[in-house]
Design an enzyme around this catalytic site. Sequence first.
Site, PDB file in Angstrom:
ATOM      1  N   LYS A 173       0.843  -1.192   0.000  1.00 51.97           N
ATOM      2  CA  LYS A 173       0.000   0.000   0.000  1.00 51.97           C
ATOM      3  C   LYS A 173       0.882   1.247   0.000  1.00 51.97           C
ATOM      4  CE  LYS A 173      -2.380   2.889   3.108  1.00 51.97           C
ATOM      5  NZ  LYS A 173      -2.204   3.932   2.130  1.00 51.97           N
ATOM      6  N   GLU A 248       9.886   1.532  10.509  1.00 54.61           N
ATOM      7  CA  GLU A 248      10.802   2.667  10.306  1.00 54.61           C
ATOM      8  C   GLU A 248       9.980   3.925  10.543  1.00 54.61           C
ATOM      9  OE1 GLU A 248      13.895   2.164   9.924  1.00 54.61           O
ATOM     10  OE2 GLU A 248      13.794   0.035   9.485  1.00 54.61           O
ATOM     11  N   CYS A 282      13.098  11.795   6.424  1.00 50.15           N
ATOM     12  CA  CYS A 282      13.198  11.387   7.830  1.00 50.15           C
ATOM     13  C   CYS A 282      14.618  11.570   8.351  1.00 50.15           C
ATOM     14  CB  CYS A 282      12.773   9.936   7.974  1.00 50.15           C
ATOM     15  SG  CYS A 282      13.667   8.861   6.850  1.00 50.15           S
ATOM     16  N   GLU A 384       8.502  16.014  16.094  1.00 50.99           N
ATOM     17  CA  GLU A 384       8.857  15.998  14.667  1.00 50.99           C
ATOM     18  C   GLU A 384       8.000  17.004  13.901  1.00 50.99           C
ATOM     19  OE1 GLU A 384       7.734  12.555  12.239  1.00 50.99           O
ATOM     20  OE2 GLU A 384       9.777  12.533  11.447  1.00 50.99           O
TER      21      GLU A 384
END
Length: 481
Positions: A173, A248, A282, A384
């Site tokens: 996906k 991750e 990231c 973040e």
Amino acid sequence: MFKLQNYINGELVAPNSNDYIDNYNPSTGKIYSLIPDSDSSDVKAAVKAAKHAFPKWSLTPKEKRSAIMLKIVELINKNYDKLAEAEAIDNGKPMWLAQKVDIARAASNFEFFATAILHFASEAHMMEDKYVNYTRRDPLGVVGCISPWNLPLYLFTWKIAPAIAAGNCVVAKPSEVTPMTAYLLSEICIEAGLPAGVLNIVHGLGPKVGAEISENDAICAVSFTGGTSTGAQIARVAAPKFKKLSLELGGKNPNIIFDDCDFDKMLATTMASSFANQGQICLCGSRIFVQRGIYDKFKTAFVEKVSKRRVSHSLDSNAQQGAVVSKSHMEKVLSYVELAKEEGGTVLTGGTQVHLEGEYAGGYYIRPTVIEGLSFDCRTNQEEIFGPVVTIMPFDTEEEVLMMANSTEYGLAATVWTENLTRAHRIANELDSGIVWINCWLVRDLRTPFGGTKNSGVGREGGFEALKFFTEPKNVCISVG
Ligand code: NAD
């Protein structure tokens, strides 16, 4: 309006619901295609196809699997510019960046694992002359791969390639925010002759398609890249079913600059590590710690360079920075600039939306932003942001900077700038981080383990780590005495 389709059992098909989700072009803010709004029934059809394909694919000689994957590489290269343009339009990144990074890497992911599988050997352990152990590495079966929007084809193929190289069949996906290159990949897989059901791509929303992939009993492993809270949700569903999990997740990476660094090299690389892909990698360094001796020099030079950075639409070849991926993401990033001000920060440059003209007037552009004057433990420096926003902070000693660098819940990547080799090793040793770059950034050897510590994830991707994840070890012990 162009309608994307799912790729199930070797065919391009509409979702069972026949419902579609709007797909926006971030450079214009306009809808430009429609994405299947798939549900659990589409995932179940994909699982059925994958289960059916598995026995044959897993027994297909690795040389043949490798050859089909190399054909996919050939077709990615043949469609290079088409894929790069599609990625740029879908994501908002400059097209030159999609060419240089995303599509190049998608091809090398397939190439790397198509050839790595030929060198993936079993281990054997002898017990004097009496027993021999050998460890088989068998494919798992049907596995799920779920990926994010920031590096769409790059991260999608980073999972799919090792999974199918190892002999698994995949239900994958892509992010619903950036589905286009995954759709183009399904066309490529058909042309390359990948057998039906080996790879199935189901488009749609996380809570519907992603949730079914995490939950479905026939899927025995899930490889996920995305946000930490989504990773936790997937783990809540998949862990009690004892699925193998590779997660991750997010990051809040420190960039540590000592006053003995090669200043020019550091400055040029820090521009990239702060703002490449609109700061939506990231691995970007969002907290910049600068030793006090060069803090003012760095601040002046950095802010000057950042304020000149050209923000433009993805097809402008002079764009240094494009649009962020969505309206909601733009609003989230800008809300962090407001939070930083409330927390006592000073915006040195940027901090606002950029308004382009004409057809790009509705695009989601943010000026690259540098903020100073914040404490290391405020929310702006702990959470973040994942956009073109960095903070700069002075430090005096190694102990102090290590404490601040390691203070977040994350531990994905860190960058260190120093010409002192002993110090570089010492700091690398002490950083809570899965990846440390010294005097460089984003240098990737695909053989190395990739992933983070703490809330940045569980497990490692890359090289034989990925092939180990996508295989089950079985030890066989034989008496030879
Ligand atoms: P996200 O977590 O919102 O979405 C990632 C994927 O998960 C999407 O395909 C989404 O549809 C799906 N998803 C959402 N809800 C789900 C659910 N309940 N069950 C299963 N799947 C679900 O992340 P994003 O916003 O697409 O990407 C940005 C995040 O990804 C950032 O936090 C960034 O740090 C992280 N990221 C990490 C790495 C890494 O290697 N560690 C790399 C790139 C991005």
